[in-house]
Design a protein around this motif. Structure first.
Motif, PDB file in Angstrom:
ATOM      1  N   SER A  58       0.808  -1.229   0.000  1.00 36.55           N
ATOM      2  CA  SER A  58       0.000   0.000   0.000  1.00 36.55           C
ATOM      3  C   SER A  58       0.832   1.266   0.000  1.00 36.55           C
ATOM      4  O   SER A  58       0.348   2.315   0.385  1.00 36.55           O
ATOM      5  CB  SER A  58      -0.957   0.067   1.196  1.00 36.55           C
ATOM      6  OG  SER A  58      -1.913  -0.917   1.080  1.00 36.55           O
ATOM      7  N   SER A  59       2.097   1.177  -0.405  1.00 41.08           N
ATOM      8  CA  SER A  59       2.867   2.417  -0.423  1.00 41.08           C
ATOM      9  C   SER A  59       2.766   3.102  -1.788  1.00 41.08           C
ATOM     10  O   SER A  59       3.400   4.123  -2.010  1.00 41.08           O
ATOM     11  CB  SER A  59       4.314   2.155  -0.032  1.00 41.08           C
ATOM     12  OG  SER A  59       4.806   1.041  -0.715  1.00 41.08           O
ATOM     13  N   GLY A  60       1.976   2.556  -2.707  1.00 35.15           N
ATOM     14  CA  GLY A  60       1.730   3.257  -3.963  1.00 35.15           C
ATOM     15  C   GLY A  60       2.564   2.768  -5.128  1.00 35.15           C
ATOM     16  O   GLY A  60       2.559   3.367  -6.205  1.00 35.15           O
ATOM     17  N   LYS A  61       3.237   1.630  -4.963  1.00 31.22           N
ATOM     18  CA  LYS A  61       4.122   1.132  -6.030  1.00 31.22           C
ATOM     19  C   LYS A  61       3.321   0.786  -7.282  1.00 31.22           C
ATOM     20  O   LYS A  61       3.663   1.194  -8.390  1.00 31.22           O
ATOM     21  CB  LYS A  61       4.892  -0.106  -5.525  1.00 31.22           C
ATOM     22  CG  LYS A  61       5.632   0.139  -4.230  1.00 31.22           C
ATOM     23  CD  LYS A  61       6.379  -1.090  -3.723  1.00 31.22           C
ATOM     24  CE  LYS A  61       5.491  -2.293  -3.424  1.00 31.22           C
ATOM     25  NZ  LYS A  61       4.629  -2.128  -2.235  1.00 31.22           N
ATOM     26  N   THR A  62       2.238   0.011  -7.066  1.00 32.99           N
ATOM     27  CA  THR A  62       1.424  -0.372  -8.217  1.00 32.99           C
ATOM     28  C   THR A  62       0.801   0.856  -8.874  1.00 32.99           C
ATOM     29  O   THR A  62       0.740   0.955 -10.108  1.00 32.99           O
ATOM     30  CB  THR A  62       0.326  -1.364  -7.775  1.00 32.99           C
ATOM     31  OG1 THR A  62       0.961  -2.540  -7.293  1.00 32.99           O
ATOM     32  CG2 THR A  62      -0.602  -1.722  -8.921  1.00 32.99           C
ATOM     33  N   THR A  63       0.360   1.794  -8.059  1.00 34.70           N
ATOM     34  CA  THR A  63      -0.250   3.008  -8.603  1.00 34.70           C
ATOM     35  C   THR A  63       0.745   3.760  -9.487  1.00 34.70           C
ATOM     36  O   THR A  63       0.391   4.243 -10.571  1.00 34.70           O
ATOM     37  CB  THR A  63      -0.736   3.914  -7.460  1.00 34.70           C
ATOM     38  OG1 THR A  63      -1.603   3.148  -6.627  1.00 34.70           O
ATOM     39  CG2 THR A  63      -1.465   5.123  -8.001  1.00 34.70           C
ATOM     40  N   GLU A  75      -9.685   4.026 -13.942  1.00 32.42           N
ATOM     41  CA  GLU A  75     -10.290   4.044 -12.609  1.00 32.42           C
ATOM     42  C   GLU A  75     -11.109   5.312 -12.451  1.00 32.42           C
ATOM     43  O   GLU A  75     -10.595   6.415 -12.588  1.00 32.42           O
ATOM     44  CB  GLU A  75      -9.197   4.000 -11.528  1.00 32.42           C
ATOM     45  CG  GLU A  75      -8.282   2.788 -11.630  1.00 32.42           C
ATOM     46  CD  GLU A  75      -9.018   1.484 -11.370  1.00 32.42           C
ATOM     47  OE1 GLU A  75     -10.046   1.506 -10.660  1.00 32.42           O
ATOM     48  OE2 GLU A  75      -8.570   0.457 -11.895  1.00 32.42           O
TER      49      GLU A  75
END
Ligand code: ADP
Ligand code: MG
Lengths: 269, 277
Positions: A58-63, A75
């Protein structure tokens, strides 16, 4: 006269300045609804390098990855600020050809997702959309991309078998081949080995060594050991912020930030 | 006292087994009963000749042609509209009042008795649009009737396509249209086809609505603008007016065999072409 001058100028080797970055992320922020997921991230992706991105869930890597090829556009809640450039061009410019961008910036997802078709069709789907119709050319792309992901020897005799019948590790290599068949410039691998056995993982890491001759590779991994052994530079993300980024050896032996050192030594995350 | 889980398990299984057996038994009984009475009167002549003296004698050839026309036209009209609506609902809008309204409308339409569709078709297609009692009026009315089924089954089939496939398709450079047609609809095809086959069955067996819109002419329709009687309506008239029970059963047998043949071949086609991919 001027023509001659131009020729001379062109033939003079360019001064060896700094190599321009392949992709530049500039003050990039991203949110889903009210929740800010990336906070003013600045990052460069260089040609022919393997950049690892590490950080807790949840640190935003995928985002970040999905922003680099504009998959987040789909999205409904997504919004962004700042810029991302590919070869100096803003990818979020309204005139960007988004399908073409996605062919140049290919992505492999955490969960292997072959489409429920034959191996051959999985690989040729992208090139066909890009306008490749010659059977010979398609055959050649299938072979070269399967070779590049070390899958060719295992499947060369059964290309018409459904991709979904392969083992998990083979499926992920099929997904890698499928992206390679598009001859992209940047490869985004989002935790590609998270569900794989050590042998398949080794195959993919092996493939990356070869692939970085041609491509920029961004590897998101939840496995710090993998980042340490399979990347040239590493970026550490925490709660949407880029904490630090540097040559992998440096980041792992001599981190500049306490939080980086806590993470890589396993104190949290 | 507590009953041992192994016993409750056994009781539950036997109850379910009995209920399933009863359902299958009733179905088998009806089909056997009709075929028993109808098959002896089925002959090549019955299938290829026109009825004589109101259907007391002769065959059902014009009714077979009329049924084929009404069913084919209805499905050819309803399937593209229904599948397109389902695609629109799932891929081109976000959930909102609009989609909820369309879905609610479709569900209501599915529950309306067919005689009401017949009445609507009569007032709208037959009278207002001046199409008269004809194959085309019947087909349009039946198309409206089966539309909700096609929309809902297609929508469910499209929704069941994993979200990840969409990401994959976009990631490989698809436009939205390419993603929808080449990946999503293709993967949803078995489900969509199921809905279409179901509506073929419903179109073939529809009686009340075609009586009011396609009429009950006994002759062979020369064009889709002429009246034609379908098999199910022929059966209804033969038995209700007491014209000929033997020919009524023979007609019903033709219907049942046709519907079974359609379902079986659809099943076979689906396994053959989609199951493999
Ligand atoms: N499509 C989305 N809609 C809403 N929130 C999302 C979406 N994708 C990710 N998020 C949220 O963004 C945050 C960062 O997620 P992600 O980028 O997947 O992190 P990571 O890959 O580092 O685990 C998470 O809190 C997640 O819940
Ligand atoms: Mg992730």
């Amino acid at each position: 006269m001027t023509q001659v001058m131009e020729q001379i100028v062109q033939s003079v080797p360019q001064p060896a300045g700094p190599v321009p970055a392949k992709m530049v992320v500039e003050d990039f922020s991203a949110s889903f609804g009210e929740m800010q997921v990336l906070k003013r991230v600045n990052l460069q992706i260089m040609p022919c390098e393997r950049l690892a991105i590490i950080g807790p869930a949840s640190s935003g890597k995928t985002t970040l990855m999905r922003s680099l090829n504009r998959l987040n556009d789909m999205e409904p809640q997504f919004s962004r600020e700042g810029r991302i450039q590919l070869d100096g061009h803003d990818i979020y410019h309204p005139q960007t050809d988004v399908p073409a961008l996605r062919r140049r910036v290919g992505m492999v997802y955490a969960v292997p997702t072959p489409l429920p078709w034959s191996i051959y069709e999985n690989i040729t789907y992208g090139p066909r959309l890009a306008g490749v119709t010659s059977r010979q050319r398609l055959d050649a792309l299938v072979e070269s991309s399967l070779r590049a992901s070390f899958l060719w020897d295992e499947v060369k005799d059964r290309l018409d078998m459904p991709g979904t019948d392969l083992s998990g590790g083979q499926q992920q290599r099929l997904c890698l081949s499928r992206v390679l068949a598009l001859e992209p410039e940047v490869l985004l691998l989002d935790e590609p080995c998270s569900g794989l056995d050590p042998i398949s993982t080794a195959r993919i890491e092996e493939a990356m060594v070869e692939l970085k001759r041609k491509y920029s590779i961004v590897l998101v991994t939840n496995n710090t050991k993998q980042a340490a052994r399979a990347s040239d530079r590493t970026a550490f993300f925490l709660m949407g912020e880029l904490i630090e980024c540097g040559p992998t050896v440096e980041l792992f032996t001599n981190p500049k930030h306490q939080r980086t050192s806590d993470y890589i030594t396993g104190h949290f995350g | 006292m507590r009953i041992a889980p192994s016993i409750t398990q056994r009781i539950a299984v036997s109850i379910m087994w009995t209920l399933a057996a009863v359902a299958m038994g009733v179905l088998a009984f009806i089909i056997t009963y009709i075929l028993w009475h109808g098959l002896p009167h089925l002959s090549w002549a019955f299938l290829t000749e026109s009825p004589k003296s109101m259907g007391r004698e002769g065959g059902v050839f014009p009714m077979i042609v009329g049924t084929l026309w009404v069913t084919m036209l209805a499905v050819v009209i309803a399937a593209p509209v229904g599948v397109a609506t389902a695609i629109y609902l799932t891929e081109y809008t976000h959930e909102g009042k609009m989609t909820a309204a369309i879905r609610f409308g479709a569900d209501c339409l599915a529950g309306i008795p067919s005689i009401i569709f017949g009445l609507f078709g009569f007032v709208f297609f037959v009278i207002t649009l001046g199409m008269g009692l004809s194959v085309i009026s019947g087909a349009l009315t039946v198309a409206l009737m089966v539309l909700p089924t096609i929309i809902r089954t297609s929508e469910e089939a499209i929704r069941a396509v994993p979200r990840a496939y969409r990401d994959v398709a976009y990631g490989l450079g698809s436009t939205r249209w390419q993603m929808v047609t080449r990946v999503v609809v293709r993967s949803a095809l078995p489900g969509i086809a199921t809905g279409v086959v179901l509506s073929v069955g419903r179109s073939i067996s529809e009686t009340a609505a075609v009586m009011l819109t396609a009429g009950s002419a006994l002759g062979l329709p020369q064009s889709i603008f002429q009246s034609s009687r379908t098999l199910s309506l022929h059966f209804y008239i033969l038995s209700r007016e007491g014209i000929s029970m033997t020919n009524a059963y023979a007609t019903a047998s033709v219907l049942i065999i046709a519907i079974m043949a359609i379902n079986l071949s659809a099943y076979w086609l689906m396994r053959r072409f989609v199951g493999k991919a």
